[in-house]
Enzyme design. Structure first.
Site, PDB file in Angstrom:
ATOM      1  N   GLU A 293     -32.742 -21.165   7.964  1.00 42.74           N
ATOM      2  CA  GLU A 293     -33.038 -22.449   6.617  1.00 42.74           C
ATOM      3  C   GLU A 293     -34.702 -21.845   7.790  1.00 42.74           C
ATOM      4  O   GLU A 293     -34.570 -22.383   9.081  1.00 42.74           O
ATOM      5  CB  GLU A 293     -32.770 -23.465   6.837  1.00 42.74           C
ATOM      6  CG  GLU A 293     -31.704 -23.836   5.190  1.00 42.74           C
ATOM      7  CD  GLU A 293     -31.401 -25.201   5.339  1.00 42.74           C
ATOM      8  OE1 GLU A 293     -32.105 -26.247   5.615  1.00 42.74           O
ATOM      9  OE2 GLU A 293     -30.587 -25.498   4.742  1.00 42.74           O
TER      10      GLU A 293
ATOM     11  N   GLU B 203     -25.245 -27.078   8.750  1.00 42.18           N
ATOM     12  CA  GLU B 203     -26.133 -28.650   9.113  1.00 42.18           C
ATOM     13  C   GLU B 203     -25.343 -29.595   9.786  1.00 42.18           C
ATOM     14  O   GLU B 203     -24.675 -30.907   9.554  1.00 42.18           O
ATOM     15  CB  GLU B 203     -27.099 -29.369   8.521  1.00 42.18           C
ATOM     16  CG  GLU B 203     -28.775 -27.662   8.476  1.00 42.18           C
ATOM     17  CD  GLU B 203     -29.378 -28.587   8.353  1.00 42.18           C
ATOM     18  OE1 GLU B 203     -29.510 -29.842   7.632  1.00 42.18           O
ATOM     19  OE2 GLU B 203     -30.136 -28.613   7.743  1.00 42.18           O
TER      20      GLU B 203
END
Length: 492
Positions: free
Chosen positions: A292, A173
């Site tokens: 995710e 991320e």
């Protein structure tokens, strides 16, 4: 009562399912690792302090792939802390979750645990506070047989054979400003490209995953994908997407329809992949790792950020979400969207494996129980194998979500049907090119209480057998109850 018709043809397919889409995430966060899968004080442990009841639940769930060690945690992680003799490992401040990491569980334990759970490792390297050299050292420790500094370190730690880890994430991320070591797209893209190049010099057999957007609501999306793929396309194999949905206040029907956003998310990124490949005249393909995903439901009242009492504690109980039946329907719809995009989505990881946004819950008394979301996942992981058929339907009001899979080895079509409306629907399925012979199994996940959980009565939401589907003139006919998830197994 409405009748909806679904049609498919044996010759029209979307693609073959990669079993790595039935993955999960093991992150050093809250009680995911400590008291989740690893517990030195539980009665249900083996010689490595791994919870045996959790291992069994993971095996029964059909989880195939585990991403480790994070997640946000990885962006300050020093992998050397988690190998070798446990008594010599240092405790560190974990800046991501503001807790103390004891490092009693690390790479060496994770690889033992992976073998016991029969899962493939998807390991992330730290591109937040570290970089190329540390990634090289890490893969050398894990994958080189011997004769070098870090492979010898592994051998000295008692592990003679290399781990031979094939899948590696290039950070986590990195588009998020919350990430330690957050970078601009070009800063990250160049670093990821050079890291992947170097790691593939060490072991050319590996595959690497480039960080895409953390959510499709990020202000940088989709420009982030455009830039990082421009920087790194030729050197990577996948680009990651992350997606969570909340919004229970929207009302059940709107809440459940959010799963369709995954299709647009994937389509957009796939278009950027195709554009970049054409622009660079590249020969390699890049696929999507949705590593995710999950439903964001009501969390515990305390988080580390809100509570000074929890700051710098060990394995604090944070964000332990308890899933309702309603949540399980959205969760099922999200996984169905992933399956229906199997031509481009090759890896997916439900987050997380225990205690936080998880299918499996443990407590300090040694009890383990299964959340509502466990059941659609385990049934799709078990039966969702083979070729996904391209379907057409008469569902103009978008009431149903469906997946049809042809399993040639078992001579069967498996249908997953989600009714996300407040009315029962008569369903007719016409599978041209197949001769339906029998209804082998029919399962429903249903509750009259959309808000019920499995927290207190662990059997409140469980799948049940049905037997009302019939074959009439080669058409499979059944009734799909309101707000229900269904599996129909058809011998052909």
């Amino acid at each position: 009562m409405k009748t909806i018709k679904i049609s498919c043809n044996k010759d029209y397919v979307i693609g073959r399912i990669d079993n790595r889409i039935y993955g999960s995430l093991l992150e050093h966060m809250g009680r995911v690792v400590y008291t989740g899968i690893y517990d030195e004080n539980s009665e249900n442990i083996n010689e490595y302090n791994f919870r045996t009841d959790v291992i069994e639940a993971i095996q029964k769930a059909g989880i195939t792939t585990i991403r480790y060690p994070g997640g946000n945690f990885v962006s300050t992680y020093e992998w050397e802390d988690g190998v070798g003799a446990i008594e010599r490992r240092p405790s560190r401040l974990d800046l991501a979750w503001r807790s103390i990491e004891t490092n009693r569980f690390g790479t060496d334990e994770f690889m033992k645990w992976s073998k016991l759970t029969n899962t493939q490792p998807l390991v992330a390297v730290n591109l937040g506070t570290r970089g190329i050299q540390d990634a090289i050292n890490y893969i050398e420790y894990c994958n080189i047989k011997g004769g070098s500094k870090y492979s010898q370190m592994r051998i000295n730690n008692g592990i003679v054979e290399p781990y031979d880890i094939k899948m590696w994430c290039l950070g986590n991320e990195m588009d998020g400003k919350w990430q330690i070591g957050h970078k601009t797209a070009h800063e990250y893209g160049r670093l990821a490209a050079e890291t992947s190049k170097a790691m593939k010099v060490v072991d050319p057999s590996i595959e690497t995953v480039l960080c895409g957007s953390s959510l499709n609501t990020m202000e940088t999306y989709p420009d982030w994908e455009l830039q990082v793929l421009d920087d790194a396309y030729e050197y990577v194999d996948y680009i990651s997407l992350h997606q969570y949905f909340g919004g229970q206040e929207k009302g059940t029907e709107a809440f459940l329809r959010q799963a369709d956003e995954i299709n647009q998310y994937v389509d957009t990124v796939n278009s950027i992949i195709k554009y970049t490949k054409a622009k660079k005249k590249a020969n390699n393909n890049v696929y999507i790792s949705l590593d995710e995903w999950g439903v964001w439901t009501h969390a515990s009242s305390e988080t580390v950020k809100e509570s000074e009492a929890l700051r710098w504690s060990q394995a604090p109980a944070i964000s332990e979400m308890i899933y309702t039946f309603e949540d399980s329907l959205l969760f099922a719809g999200m996984l169905m969207s992933i399956i229906n995009n199997c031509n481009i989505v090759k890896i997916a990881c439900q987050a997380l494996v225990t205690n936080i946004s998880s299918m499996i819950m443990t407590d300090k008394n040694g009890e383990m129980w299964l959340q509502t979301i466990y059941y659609p996942f385990s049934l799709m992981a078990k039966h969702g194998k083979g070729i996904v058929l391209d379907t057409r339907d008469t569902d103009i009001d978008n009431l149903l979500s469906s997946v049809l899979i042809y399993n040639k080895e078992n001579n069967e079509i498996v249908a997953f049907i989600l009714n996300r409306s407040n009315e029962d629907i008569d369903l007719e399925m016409d599978c041209a090119g197949f001769l339906p012979l029998e209804i082998k199994e029919q399962i429903i996940l249903k509750s009259d209480d959309l808000k019920v959980t499995n927290k207190y009565n662990h059997d409140s939401v469980k799948p049940k057998q049905r037997n009302d589907a019939i074959i009439k003139n080669d058409i499979i006919c059944t009734r799909i109850e309101k707000f229900s998830w269904n599996l129909i197994q058809i011998g052909v």
